[in-house]
Scaffold this active site. Structure first.
Site, PDB file in Angstrom:
ATOM      1  N   ASP A  22      15.821  14.438   9.420  1.00  0.00           N
ATOM      2  CA  ASP A  22      16.496  14.904  10.672  1.00  0.00           C
ATOM      3  C   ASP A  22      15.871  16.453  10.924  1.00  0.00           C
ATOM      4  O   ASP A  22      16.077  17.020  11.862  1.00  0.00           O
ATOM      5  CB  ASP A  22      17.885  14.757  10.851  1.00  0.00           C
ATOM      6  CG  ASP A  22      18.556  15.530  10.037  1.00  0.00           C
ATOM      7  OD1 ASP A  22      17.938  16.413   9.033  1.00  0.00           O
ATOM      8  OD2 ASP A  22      20.137  15.604   9.968  1.00  0.00           O
ATOM      9  N   GLU A  33      19.365  20.667  -2.661  1.00  0.00           N
ATOM     10  CA  GLU A  33      18.701  21.458  -1.825  1.00  0.00           C
ATOM     11  C   GLU A  33      19.138  23.194  -2.233  1.00  0.00           C
ATOM     12  O   GLU A  33      20.306  23.235  -2.079  1.00  0.00           O
ATOM     13  CB  GLU A  33      18.926  21.305  -0.407  1.00  0.00           C
ATOM     14  CG  GLU A  33      18.403  22.259   0.635  1.00  0.00           C
ATOM     15  CD  GLU A  33      18.188  21.787   1.879  1.00  0.00           C
ATOM     16  OE1 GLU A  33      19.085  20.722   2.326  1.00  0.00           O
ATOM     17  OE2 GLU A  33      17.795  22.478   3.006  1.00  0.00           O
TER      18      GLU A  33
HETATM   19  O1  KIV Z   1      15.540  16.742   7.303  1.00  0.00           O
HETATM   20  C1  KIV Z   1      15.201  16.979   6.204  1.00  0.00           C
HETATM   21  O2  KIV Z   1      13.858  17.110   6.213  1.00  0.00           O
HETATM   22  C2  KIV Z   1      15.997  17.198   5.295  1.00  0.00           C
HETATM   23  C3  KIV Z   1      15.527  17.888   4.049  1.00  0.00           C
HETATM   24  C4  KIV Z   1      15.483  19.569   4.451  1.00  0.00           C
HETATM   25  C5  KIV Z   1      15.943  17.987   2.774  1.00  0.00           C
HETATM   26  O3  KIV Z   1      17.044  16.865   4.963  1.00  0.00           O
END
Ligand code: KIV
Length: 273
Positions: A50, A170
């Site tokens: 997202d 993360e």
């Molecule tokens: O949406 C995304 O790319 C993520 C990453 C930051 C882990 O959730």
């Protein structure tokens, strides 16, 4: 360098890589060409994240991203990647309200061609419901200091017990991430979580220089694609204005005789060559 092995990456392969201490490589992709390039480079898994809200749609956060936004990207990525394992990121409010909504939205990702879905937070009940529906889940925890490592480990163990297939950590110290990865049977990947986890995830736009709003410490830029595209566009604008583009090699032309035939023996037709 295109990937030698074209076999589809399965959950069994990802589990084996953890057991054999082989690092797993993940990257985000949001459209067909990005998925093709990631697949061709040999990444093991692709996240349709997202984060596309910021990198692609110009939002300030991921909050406005909808399931429709995500599914359009998921379908494009599924068309572009034949090898990598693919994960669709459940956006804000697509799984928080009820198990039913979570399962339905997870199912929409699978119908869009994803292999698994990602759920943010310690959503044990939701993760269990989605797994019980036969859908693989990646849980996403983190953005916490070392003092919370024990709490995250407890959450991770509960998620593993609920059937969670893999975990993404993360933004945390490498020691915390290592402690969690070694205590879990499922693969544990990291984004900004150091080098002791089972594999890495990087946002493609950070990696190739297509996102400028901010750059985290854990991001390594492998090229400056944004700068290259910017100067190509500036050159194009200048060349059209300076009458350098299009030039002979870019024209379609008709031979004089053919043109005259087409125009009925050339009556009244004038053109420069
Ligand atoms: O949406 C995304 O790319 C993520 C990453 C930051 C882990 O959730």
């Amino acid at each position: 360098m295109p990937a030698d092995n074209k076999d589809k990456v399965t959950i069994l392969k990802l589990r084996k890589q953890k057991q054999n201490n082989v690092k797993t490589v993940g990257v985000t992709a949001y459209d067909y060409p990005q998925a093709l390039m990631a697949d061709n480079a040999g990444v093991d898994w692709i996240l349709v994240g997202d984060s596309l809200g910021m990198t692609t749609l110009g939002y300030k956060s991921t909050i406005p991203v909808t399931m429709d936004d995500m599914l359009r990207s998921a379908r494009a990525v599924a068309r572009g990647s034949s090898r990598a394992f693919t994960v669709g990121d459940l956006p804000y409010m697509s799984y928080q309200v009820s198990n039913e909504e979570a399962v339905r939205n997870a199912g929409d990702f699978i119908q869009a061609g994803m292999d698994a879905v990602k759920v943010e937070g310690c959503m044990v009940e939701r993760v269990k419901a989605i797994c019980d529906a036969g859908i693989m889940v990646m849980s996403h925890l983190g953005l916490t200091p070392h003092t919370r490592a024990k709490i995250i480990l407890d959450q991770a163990l509960r998620l593993q017990d609920a059937g969670c297939t893999f975990l993404l950590l993360e933004g945390m110290p490498r020691e915390s991430a290592e402690m969690i990865a070694t205590n879990l049977e499922i693969p544990v990947y990291g984004i900004g979580a150091g080098d002791k986890v089972d594999g890495q995830l990087v946002i493609m736009h950070d990696l190739v220089g297509l996102f400028w709003e901010f750059k985290s410490k854990f991001v390594k830029r492998y090229c400056e694609a944004g700068q290259m595209i910017q100067s190509a566009l500036t050159e194009y604008v200048n060349e059209v204005r300076d009458l350098q583009f299009p030039s002979q090699e870019n024209f379609y032309e008709i031979k004089d005789e053919e043109l005259e035939k087409l125009l009925g023996q050339g009556a009244g037709w004038k053109h420069d060559k």
